[in-house]
Design a protein around this motif. Structure first.
Motif, PDB file in Angstrom:
ATOM      1  N   GLU A 189       0.921  -1.332   0.020  1.00  0.00           N
ATOM      2  CA  GLU A 189       0.054   0.055  -0.012  1.00  0.00           C
ATOM      3  C   GLU A 189       0.900   1.081   0.147  1.00  0.00           C
ATOM      4  OE1 GLU A 189      -1.277   0.674   4.634  1.00  0.00           O
ATOM      5  OE2 GLU A 189      -1.608  -1.345   3.754  1.00  0.00           O
ATOM      6  N   TRP A 190       0.283   2.310  -0.381  1.00  0.00           N
ATOM      7  CA  TRP A 190       1.211   3.448  -0.361  1.00  0.00           C
ATOM      8  C   TRP A 190       0.347   4.707  -0.071  1.00  0.00           C
ATOM      9  CZ3 TRP A 190      -0.067   7.766  -3.301  1.00  0.00           C
ATOM     10  CH2 TRP A 190      -0.992   7.658  -4.360  1.00  0.00           C
ATOM     11  N   HIS A 191       0.990   5.778   0.384  1.00  0.00           N
ATOM     12  CA  HIS A 191      -0.027   6.999   0.624  1.00  0.00           C
ATOM     13  C   HIS A 191       1.273   7.996   0.747  1.00  0.00           C
ATOM     14  CE1 HIS A 191       1.457   5.973   4.987  1.00  0.00           C
ATOM     15  NE2 HIS A 191       1.451   7.142   5.049  1.00  0.00           N
ATOM     16  N   ASP A 244       1.127   4.557  11.110  1.00  0.00           N
ATOM     17  CA  ASP A 244       1.881   3.949  10.062  1.00  0.00           C
ATOM     18  C   ASP A 244       2.657   2.784  10.712  1.00  0.00           C
ATOM     19  OD1 ASP A 244       1.137   5.927   7.823  1.00  0.00           O
ATOM     20  OD2 ASP A 244       2.717   7.009   8.521  1.00  0.00           O
ATOM     21  N   ILE A 245       3.429   3.259  11.735  1.00  0.00           N
ATOM     22  CA  ILE A 245       4.309   2.223  12.355  1.00  0.00           C
ATOM     23  C   ILE A 245       3.435   0.925  12.863  1.00  0.00           C
ATOM     24  CG2 ILE A 245       5.812   1.640  14.297  1.00  0.00           C
ATOM     25  CD1 ILE A 245       7.276   3.247  11.906  1.00  0.00           C
ATOM     26  N   ARG A 246       2.390   1.378  13.506  1.00  0.00           N
ATOM     27  CA  ARG A 246       1.530   0.182  14.013  1.00  0.00           C
ATOM     28  C   ARG A 246       0.788  -0.689  12.929  1.00  0.00           C
ATOM     29  NH1 ARG A 246      -0.263   4.261  17.821  1.00  0.00           N
ATOM     30  NH2 ARG A 246      -2.120   4.288  16.409  1.00  0.00           N
ATOM     31  N   PHE A 277       8.335  -0.637   2.922  1.00  0.00           N
ATOM     32  CA  PHE A 277       7.308   0.629   2.787  1.00  0.00           C
ATOM     33  C   PHE A 277       8.105   1.818   2.591  1.00  0.00           C
ATOM     34  CE2 PHE A 277       6.806  -2.553   6.583  1.00  0.00           C
ATOM     35  CZ  PHE A 277       5.545  -2.974   6.307  1.00  0.00           C
ATOM     36  N   ILE A 278       7.149   2.494   1.865  1.00  0.00           N
ATOM     37  CA  ILE A 278       7.507   3.868   1.171  1.00  0.00           C
ATOM     38  C   ILE A 278       6.415   4.798   1.751  1.00  0.00           C
ATOM     39  CG2 ILE A 278       7.928   4.847  -1.135  1.00  0.00           C
ATOM     40  CD1 ILE A 278       8.618   2.212  -2.305  1.00  0.00           C
ATOM     41  N   ASP A 324      11.894  11.102  -0.034  1.00  0.00           N
ATOM     42  CA  ASP A 324      10.783  10.142   0.338  1.00  0.00           C
ATOM     43  C   ASP A 324      11.678   9.195   1.493  1.00  0.00           C
ATOM     44  OD1 ASP A 324       9.390  10.876  -1.878  1.00  0.00           O
ATOM     45  OD2 ASP A 324      10.599   9.508  -3.257  1.00  0.00           O
ATOM     46  N   TRP A 325      10.628   8.673   2.260  1.00  0.00           N
ATOM     47  CA  TRP A 325      11.137   7.810   3.408  1.00  0.00           C
ATOM     48  C   TRP A 325      11.054   6.331   2.895  1.00  0.00           C
ATOM     49  CZ3 TRP A 325       9.576   3.793   6.445  1.00  0.00           C
ATOM     50  CH2 TRP A 325       9.932   3.601   7.472  1.00  0.00           C
ATOM     51  N   PHE A 326      12.038   5.637   3.079  1.00  0.00           N
ATOM     52  CA  PHE A 326      11.971   4.045   2.823  1.00  0.00           C
ATOM     53  C   PHE A 326      12.197   3.324   4.226  1.00  0.00           C
ATOM     54  CE2 PHE A 326      13.326   6.334  -0.803  1.00  0.00           C
ATOM     55  CZ  PHE A 326      12.486   5.609  -1.937  1.00  0.00           C
ATOM     56  N   GLY A 327      11.624   2.272   4.354  1.00  0.00           N
ATOM     57  CA  GLY A 327      11.805   1.387   5.427  1.00  0.00           C
ATOM     58  C   GLY A 327      11.379  -0.175   5.208  1.00  0.00           C
TER      59      GLY A 327
END
Length: 72
Positions: free
Chosen positions: A16-18, A31-33, A48-49, A57-60
């Motif tokens: 999923e993305w947002h 987001d984390i939960r 996760f992006i 952008d944030w990547f994890g």
């Protein structure tokens, strides 16, 4: 789950993305939960992006309930 079983276990969860309306996005506690629950239920690493307003952008990656930010 039904689609996965019907595909003979070939189709998988893509994700999923947002976006976050900020220049330097970071995941919220919501987001984390959600990611922790999803990664734990999948039993394999998940990416996760979060797309920000600018070029940042944030990547994890999530493994189990551990979410780790990726830096490049």
């Amino acid at each position: 789950m039904r689609r996965w079983q019907e595909s003979n276990r070939q189709i998988d969860y893509l994700g999923e993305w947002h976006s976050h309306p900020e220049s330097f996005p970071s995941p919220s506690s919501i987001d984390i939960r959600g990611w922790q629950a999803l990664a734990a239920s999948q039993g394999k690493p998940m990416l996760f992006i979060i797309v920000g307003n600018d070029t940042t952008d944030w990547f994890g990656v999530g493994v189990g309930t551990q979410i780790t930010q990726l830096t490049f």
